[in-house]
Design a protein around this motif. Sequence first.
Motif, PDB file in Angstrom:
ATOM      1  N   VAL A 276       0.836  -1.201   0.000  1.00  0.00           N
ATOM      2  CA  VAL A 276       0.000   0.000   0.000  1.00  0.00           C
ATOM      3  C   VAL A 276       0.871   1.250   0.000  1.00  0.00           C
ATOM      4  O   VAL A 276       0.574   2.237  -0.704  1.00  0.00           O
ATOM      5  N   ALA A 277       1.959   1.226   0.749  1.00  0.00           N
ATOM      6  CA  ALA A 277       2.873   2.369   0.767  1.00  0.00           C
ATOM      7  C   ALA A 277       3.472   2.608  -0.616  1.00  0.00           C
ATOM      8  O   ALA A 277       3.622   3.759  -1.060  1.00  0.00           O
ATOM      9  N   ALA A 278       3.792   1.519  -1.316  1.00  0.00           N
ATOM     10  CA  ALA A 278       4.338   1.650  -2.666  1.00  0.00           C
ATOM     11  C   ALA A 278       3.283   2.195  -3.626  1.00  0.00           C
ATOM     12  O   ALA A 278       3.582   3.035  -4.493  1.00  0.00           O
ATOM     13  N   ALA A 279       2.043   1.749  -3.475  1.00  0.00           N
ATOM     14  CA  ALA A 279       0.963   2.241  -4.331  1.00  0.00           C
ATOM     15  C   ALA A 279       0.718   3.725  -4.106  1.00  0.00           C
ATOM     16  O   ALA A 279       0.410   4.473  -5.047  1.00  0.00           O
ATOM     17  N   ARG A 280       0.849   4.168  -2.862  1.00  0.00           N
ATOM     18  CA  ARG A 280       0.611   5.573  -2.539  1.00  0.00           C
ATOM     19  C   ARG A 280       1.570   6.478  -3.319  1.00  0.00           C
ATOM     20  O   ARG A 280       1.200   7.566  -3.783  1.00  0.00           O
ATOM     21  N   LYS A 281       2.805   6.022  -3.511  1.00  0.00           N
ATOM     22  CA  LYS A 281       3.795   6.828  -4.233  1.00  0.00           C
ATOM     23  C   LYS A 281       3.465   6.941  -5.717  1.00  0.00           C
ATOM     24  O   LYS A 281       3.834   7.914  -6.368  1.00  0.00           O
ATOM     25  N   SER A 282       2.783   5.932  -6.256  1.00  0.00           N
ATOM     26  CA  SER A 282       2.507   5.912  -7.700  1.00  0.00           C
ATOM     27  C   SER A 282       1.127   6.435  -8.064  1.00  0.00           C
ATOM     28  O   SER A 282       0.890   6.797  -9.220  1.00  0.00           O
ATOM     29  N   ALA A 283       0.218   6.456  -7.108  1.00  0.00           N
ATOM     30  CA  ALA A 283      -1.164   6.833  -7.424  1.00  0.00           C
ATOM     31  C   ALA A 283      -1.267   8.266  -7.923  1.00  0.00           C
ATOM     32  O   ALA A 283      -2.039   8.571  -8.845  1.00  0.00           O
ATOM     33  N   GLY A 284      -0.482   9.160  -7.325  1.00  0.00           N
ATOM     34  CA  GLY A 284      -0.564  10.558  -7.714  1.00  0.00           C
ATOM     35  C   GLY A 284      -0.147  10.815  -9.144  1.00  0.00           C
ATOM     36  O   GLY A 284      -0.616  11.768  -9.780  1.00  0.00           O
ATOM     37  N   SER A 285       0.737   9.968  -9.682  1.00  0.00           N
ATOM     38  CA  SER A 285       1.205  10.150 -11.057  1.00  0.00           C
ATOM     39  C   SER A 285       0.375   9.372 -12.063  1.00  0.00           C
ATOM     40  O   SER A 285       0.678   9.390 -13.262  1.00  0.00           O
ATOM     41  N   GLY A 286      -0.662   8.690 -11.591  1.00  0.00           N
ATOM     42  CA  GLY A 286      -1.538   7.951 -12.487  1.00  0.00           C
ATOM     43  C   GLY A 286      -0.927   6.685 -13.051  1.00  0.00           C
ATOM     44  O   GLY A 286      -1.318   6.236 -14.140  1.00  0.00           O
ATOM     45  N   ASP A 287       0.042   6.109 -12.345  1.00  0.00           N
ATOM     46  CA  ASP A 287       0.691   4.872 -12.808  1.00  0.00           C
ATOM     47  C   ASP A 287      -0.224   3.691 -12.484  1.00  0.00           C
ATOM     48  O   ASP A 287      -0.037   2.969 -11.504  1.00  0.00           O
TER      49      ASP A 287
END
Length: 279
Positions: free
Chosen positions: A189-200
Motif C-alpha cells: 500500500v505504501a508503494a501504491a501511494r507513491k505511484s497513485a498521484g502520477s496515475g501509474d
Amino acid sequence: MNTPRPSAQAPADVLDGRIAELADRLTGVRGVRAVALGGSRARGTHRPDSDWDLGLYYRGDLDLAALSALAAEVTGAAVEVAPPGGWGPWVNGGAWLTVDGVAVDWILRDLDRVERVWADCREGRHEVATQAGHPLGFWSPAYPGEVALARVLADPHGELAALQAETRRYPEPLRAALVAAAWEAEFCVAAARKSAGSGDALHVSLCLSRAVGILTQSLHAHHRRWYLNEKGALAATGGLPGAPRDFTARAVAVLTGLDTAAVELAAALVRDVRAALDD
C-alpha cells in the motif's frame, strides 16, 4: 487438446459412477498412487456444470503413454496429456477431458513433493512462486490444503488417506508464518501511494491486488483455514469469523478505484486486518 463436448450430460449418479470407475483405472497406470476429487465438487459447492477436478497423485516414473491411451478411450478422441512440468513448476501437468458432456480435469501431483511441502509447512516454511493461472503466485501450502479438502476416490495403498488425516490439522507454525506475512500488505500500500498521484495505473493495481491477496491469505491462516487459490477468495474471506466488517465490499472498492482514494481505503483495510490478526 480439448475434446468435443456432447450436447447432453449424463445423469449425476451415472457420472458419479463413471468418475469412480475412472479413478480406479487410473491407479492401474504405472506411477499413479492415488486419485482424489478436488475443487467445488469435493466441497459440495458445485453447480451442475462444474468441472470434475481429479488430482492424480504419482511417484517416480509416470506412464504418460498409458494415461493418454486411457484418456482417448474414455473420451473417444485423442487427448494431449501434459507431462510433469508441462503446465509450470507448481501446477505441474495433466489433461482436459470431456466425459459424458462434462469437463473432467486431470491434474498431476508429485506425491513425494507434496509430502516435502507438508513437512516444510509443519515447520512454518512456505514458498510463493510464479505460476501461470495464479496471478498472486502459487503459495506452496495449497498442496497440503488440496489434500485436506479433497475427497479420496482411489487409494489402494492408503498413502493419500494417511496424508489427509495429517493435513486436517492446520500446523500452528504455518499459521504464525502466514499471519506474520501480512506486513507485506502494508508495504504494498505504501508503494501504491507513491505511484497513485502520477496515475501509474499498472503499478498501483499490482500493488493493491497483492496487498488484498496477502490479507486474504493471512486471515485464512489466522482461522486455520486452508487457502488454495485466488478464485472466490474475497467472498470466502469476508465470511470468516472476526473478519473486518464489510471486508469484501471494501476490498472490491480498493481494486476498482485504483486512485489515491482507493489507496487510503486499502490502508484502512490493512489496519483493520492487522488488528483482527492480533485478536
